[in-house]
Design an enzyme around this catalytic site. Structure first.
Site, PDB file in Angstrom:
ATOM      1  N   ASN A  11    -129.882 -15.609  56.375  1.00 28.79           N
ATOM      2  CA  ASN A  11    -131.161 -15.791  55.696  1.00 28.79           C
ATOM      3  C   ASN A  11    -131.580 -17.245  55.874  1.00 28.79           C
ATOM      4  O   ASN A  11    -131.012 -18.148  55.261  1.00 28.79           O
ATOM      5  CB  ASN A  11    -131.025 -15.452  54.216  1.00 28.79           C
ATOM      6  CG  ASN A  11    -132.359 -15.479  53.485  1.00 28.79           C
ATOM      7  OD1 ASN A  11    -133.372 -15.931  54.021  1.00 28.79           O
ATOM      8  ND2 ASN A  11    -132.375 -15.006  52.250  1.00 28.79           N
ATOM      9  N   LYS A  18    -128.473 -19.519  54.672  1.00 32.54           N
ATOM     10  CA  LYS A  18    -127.375 -18.828  54.004  1.00 32.54           C
ATOM     11  C   LYS A  18    -126.792 -17.798  54.954  1.00 32.54           C
ATOM     12  O   LYS A  18    -127.526 -17.033  55.587  1.00 32.54           O
ATOM     13  CB  LYS A  18    -127.881 -18.133  52.730  1.00 32.54           C
ATOM     14  CG  LYS A  18    -126.792 -17.408  51.946  1.00 32.54           C
ATOM     15  CD  LYS A  18    -127.368 -16.802  50.673  1.00 32.54           C
ATOM     16  CE  LYS A  18    -126.312 -16.069  49.861  1.00 32.54           C
ATOM     17  NZ  LYS A  18    -126.877 -15.491  48.625  1.00 32.54           N
ATOM     18  N   ASP A 160    -138.692  -8.020  55.830  1.00 35.11           N
ATOM     19  CA  ASP A 160    -139.091  -7.895  54.429  1.00 35.11           C
ATOM     20  C   ASP A 160    -140.284  -6.969  54.274  1.00 35.11           C
ATOM     21  O   ASP A 160    -140.493  -6.375  53.217  1.00 35.11           O
ATOM     22  CB  ASP A 160    -139.449  -9.269  53.868  1.00 35.11           C
ATOM     23  CG  ASP A 160    -138.329  -9.877  53.048  1.00 35.11           C
ATOM     24  OD1 ASP A 160    -137.476  -9.120  52.575  1.00 35.11           O
ATOM     25  OD2 ASP A 160    -138.312 -11.107  52.871  1.00 35.11           O
ATOM     26  N   HIS A 220    -139.559  -9.608  41.775  1.00 38.43           N
ATOM     27  CA  HIS A 220    -138.722 -10.562  42.504  1.00 38.43           C
ATOM     28  C   HIS A 220    -139.207 -11.941  42.083  1.00 38.43           C
ATOM     29  O   HIS A 220    -140.308 -12.358  42.436  1.00 38.43           O
ATOM     30  CB  HIS A 220    -138.881 -10.370  44.018  1.00 38.43           C
ATOM     31  CG  HIS A 220    -138.096 -11.354  44.827  1.00 38.43           C
ATOM     32  ND1 HIS A 220    -136.922 -11.021  45.480  1.00 38.43           N
ATOM     33  CD2 HIS A 220    -138.299 -12.668  45.086  1.00 38.43           C
ATOM     34  CE1 HIS A 220    -136.448 -12.077  46.101  1.00 38.43           C
ATOM     35  NE2 HIS A 220    -137.269 -13.097  45.877  1.00 38.43           N
ATOM     36  N   LEU A 221    -138.401 -12.645  41.303  1.00 36.32           N
ATOM     37  CA  LEU A 221    -138.826 -13.909  40.716  1.00 36.32           C
ATOM     38  C   LEU A 221    -137.922 -15.032  41.203  1.00 36.32           C
ATOM     39  O   LEU A 221    -136.740 -15.088  40.883  1.00 36.32           O
ATOM     40  CB  LEU A 221    -138.788 -13.824  39.187  1.00 36.32           C
ATOM     41  CG  LEU A 221    -139.656 -12.724  38.570  1.00 36.32           C
ATOM     42  CD1 LEU A 221    -139.475 -12.699  37.060  1.00 36.32           C
ATOM     43  CD2 LEU A 221    -141.120 -12.917  38.937  1.00 36.32           C
ATOM     44  N   GLY A 222    -138.492 -15.903  41.996  1.00 37.53           N
ATOM     45  CA  GLY A 222    -137.771 -17.057  42.511  1.00 37.53           C
ATOM     46  C   GLY A 222    -138.797 -18.100  42.895  1.00 37.53           C
ATOM     47  O   GLY A 222    -139.876 -18.186  42.305  1.00 37.53           O
ATOM     48  N   GLY A 224    -140.458 -17.936  45.484  1.00 38.88           N
ATOM     49  CA  GLY A 224    -141.531 -17.002  45.777  1.00 38.88           C
ATOM     50  C   GLY A 224    -141.422 -15.832  44.816  1.00 38.88           C
ATOM     51  O   GLY A 224    -140.317 -15.407  44.473  1.00 38.88           O
TER      52      GLY A 224
END
Length: 268
Positions: A11, A18, A160, A220-222, A224
């Site tokens: 990623n 990662k 994605d 999806h909370l980050g 982004g």
């Protein structure tokens, strides 16, 4: 007897890389994780390394020399060196041990499934780079590095956007000239799909239901952020659109805003 596979799940973010290492001995069963390494801080030095072998933390926040790691490519090289240099990680004693390199690619256009990365796939992803420049550019740079550093490995792109190919035509269509939209492929694509596919499987397992019978609204909370309505295990609608800019605000994204605000933004 099935051939053993050593799989790298890669990623490449805008400021980090990662890599998770998995081993598969039976294609009918999920692979299991051997190790995980991440280098962060590429755009805000000093870069740091986190490394885990199985459930054991080997190092966390270890500073990496800036001259050694200043890009996604050099970060990936550094991670490979850590993995192959770990004498207790015997399954990946050298780079030739790696059989598959699986890349998270944010924008795959209208591709509904993963693709082996050949010259045609690579060229198509280059064409999509301006729609997700922070992520696709980094992912493609790692693909190139993998082709050099891991010549025996098969490179596979996981998109994605693929999870959202089930969104209906009416929902994914923008209210613009349809001929221009079709010619330029202007439509809602949606992102964070790999995350939503995992969330759907995990929720279904927790509820003891088949994913095909799972209906949820997921977030999806980050750095982004996005939201997704999932019906019968498939994406019904999502907040992101043509690019990751649409929808919810994020660390470097305004999200959806009224286009007229620009006329008033600089007023005093």
């Amino acid at each position: 007897m099935a051939k053993q596979m050593i799989i790298l799940a890669i990623n490449a973010g805008s400021s980090s890389v990662k890599v998770s290492v998995y081993k598969s001995e039976d294609p009918s069963k999920p692979p299991y994780q051997l190790a995980e390494a991440q280098i962060s801080g590429l755009t805000a030095p000093p870069a740091t390394l986190d490394y885990k072998r199985a459930s054991k933390t080997i190092c966390k926040g270890q500073e990496v020399k800036e001259k050694e790691v200043d890009s996604q490519e050099t970060a990936f090289e550094s991670i490979l060196d850590h993995l192959t240099g770990d004498h207790e990680l015997q399954d990946i004693s050298d780079r030739a041990s790696v059989t598959h390199a699986c890349h998270r690619v944010v924008h795959g256009g209208d591709a509904p499934t993963a693709h082996v990365i050949d010259s045609a796939t690579y060229h198509r992803l280059e064409e999509l780079m301006d729609l997700a420049p922070l992520h696709n550019a980094g992912a493609l740079s790692i693909v190139k590095e993998c082709q050099k550093a891991l010549p025996k490995a098969t490179n596979i792109a996981f998109f994605d956007s693929s999870f959202h190919q089930t969104i209906g035509v009416a929902t994914r269509t923008y209210p613009i000239d349809p001929k221009i939209a079709e010619r330029n492929r202007l439509r809602k694509y949606g992102f964070h799909g790999i995350s939503y596919a995992f969330i759907t499987r995990s929720v279904a397992e927790y509820l003891k239901k088949d994913p095909e019978n799972t209906n949820i609204i997921a977030l999806h909370l980050g750095s982004g952020a996005s939201a997704c309505a999932i019906k019968n295990g498939k994406s019904l609608d999502t907040s992101m659109g043509l690019t990751p800019l649409e929808g919810l605000p994020g660390a470097t994204r305004s999200g959806s805003v009224d286009p007229r605000y620009i006329n008033h933004y600089h007023r005093t």
